[in-house]
Design an enzyme around this catalytic site. Sequence first.
Site, PDB file in Angstrom:
ATOM      1  N   ASP A 102      38.267  56.835  -0.592  1.00 25.31           N
ATOM      2  CA  ASP A 102      37.922  57.944  -1.483  1.00 25.31           C
ATOM      3  C   ASP A 102      38.132  59.283  -0.777  1.00 25.31           C
ATOM      4  OD1 ASP A 102      37.102  56.051  -3.309  1.00 25.31           O
ATOM      5  OD2 ASP A 102      34.992  56.164  -2.723  1.00 25.31           O
TER       6      ASP A 102
HETATM    7  N1  URA Z   1      34.201  51.754  -0.857  1.00 22.65           N
HETATM    8  C1  URA Z   1      33.925  52.957  -1.394  1.00 22.65           C
HETATM    9  O1  URA Z   1      32.985  53.091  -2.164  1.00 22.65           O
HETATM   10  N2  URA Z   1      34.699  53.986  -1.062  1.00 22.65           N
HETATM   11  C2  URA Z   1      35.744  53.897  -0.206  1.00 22.65           C
HETATM   12  O2  URA Z   1      36.416  54.893   0.061  1.00 22.65           O
HETATM   13  C3  URA Z   1      36.016  52.637   0.346  1.00 22.65           C
HETATM   14  C4  URA Z   1      35.215  51.576   0.003  1.00 22.65           C
END
Ligand code: URA
Length: 248
Positions: A102
Site C-alpha cells: 500500500d
Molecule cells: N497488507 C496490507 O494491509 N497492506 C500491505 O501493504 C501489505 C499487506
Amino acid sequence: MRLAKYIAHAGVASRRKAEEMISQGQVRVNGRLIDTPAFEVDPANDQVEINGILLYPEARQYILLNKPAGYLSTVTDPFGRPTVMDLIGDIGQRLYPVGRLDFDTEGLLLLSNDGDFTNQMLHPRHKVPKRYEARVRGRVEPAELEQLARGVELDDGWTAPARVELIKYGPNETLVEIEIHEGRKRQVKRMFEAIGHPVIHLVRTGFGNLNLGNMAVGEYRFLTSEEVNQLLALAAGLSKTTDSEGKT
Ligand code: URA
C-alpha cells in the site's frame, strides 16, 4: 512489454519499422510466428527472432527495495504521485514491482523484469510467506492473537492460518509480527480491523527467504543469484523458509 517496443529497445529498428517487420511476418517469439505488434513479450525470458536472427535477451534483474511510505508500488501514476520507480532511477532496464505494498506501507518490495519469476512469487498456490511488523491501536490480548493465527472472516472469505507473535506492548498500542502466505488486498490491515485493532504503521520485513535486515528506508540492492534461486525453490516447494544467512 509489447513486441514492437521490445524490438525498438533492442536497438534493431525504430518502433514503426519494428511494427512493419512484425506485420509482414518476419518475427517469431519462442519459435512461433507473431504478426501482432502489440503481442506481449517477457523481455527476460522470451526468445525473439527477426528473420531467423535471435535477439540477445535482456539480462534478468532482481531488486530488493526498502519502500518508504508515500510511494505507489506501480510503474506510473496518472495523478503524478511518486512511484517506487522514482527510487530506482535508470538501471538500463524496465523493472516492475513484484506485487504491491500500500501507499502508506513500508518495507521489502521486490522488482524484476523476469515475468516468470514474478508469477512464481505471486501465485497463491506457491504460498510464499510474507512477514510484517504491524503497530496497531490498543492492547491485543493473547486470545485475539490466536484468533488471527487461526483465521478471521473478511468480506472476501476466511484467511488462512498465519504465524502471529507479540513483539511488545506500548502505551495504548501493540507491536505484532505476522506472517501470511496469501496476497489479498490490504490483507494485514483488514485482519487487524477484523479484531478491532486498526493498523497504525505497517512494515513488510520479510519475503520468503529474504529479510530487510538493516537496509535504510529508500535504499535498494540487487539480489544475488543464490537468493533468487532460493526464492524459486521455495515457490516450487523444494525448500523451507530460510533467512538470508541460510538459517532455517
Ligand atoms: N497488507 C496490507 O494491509 N497492506 C500491505 O501493504 C501489505 C499487506
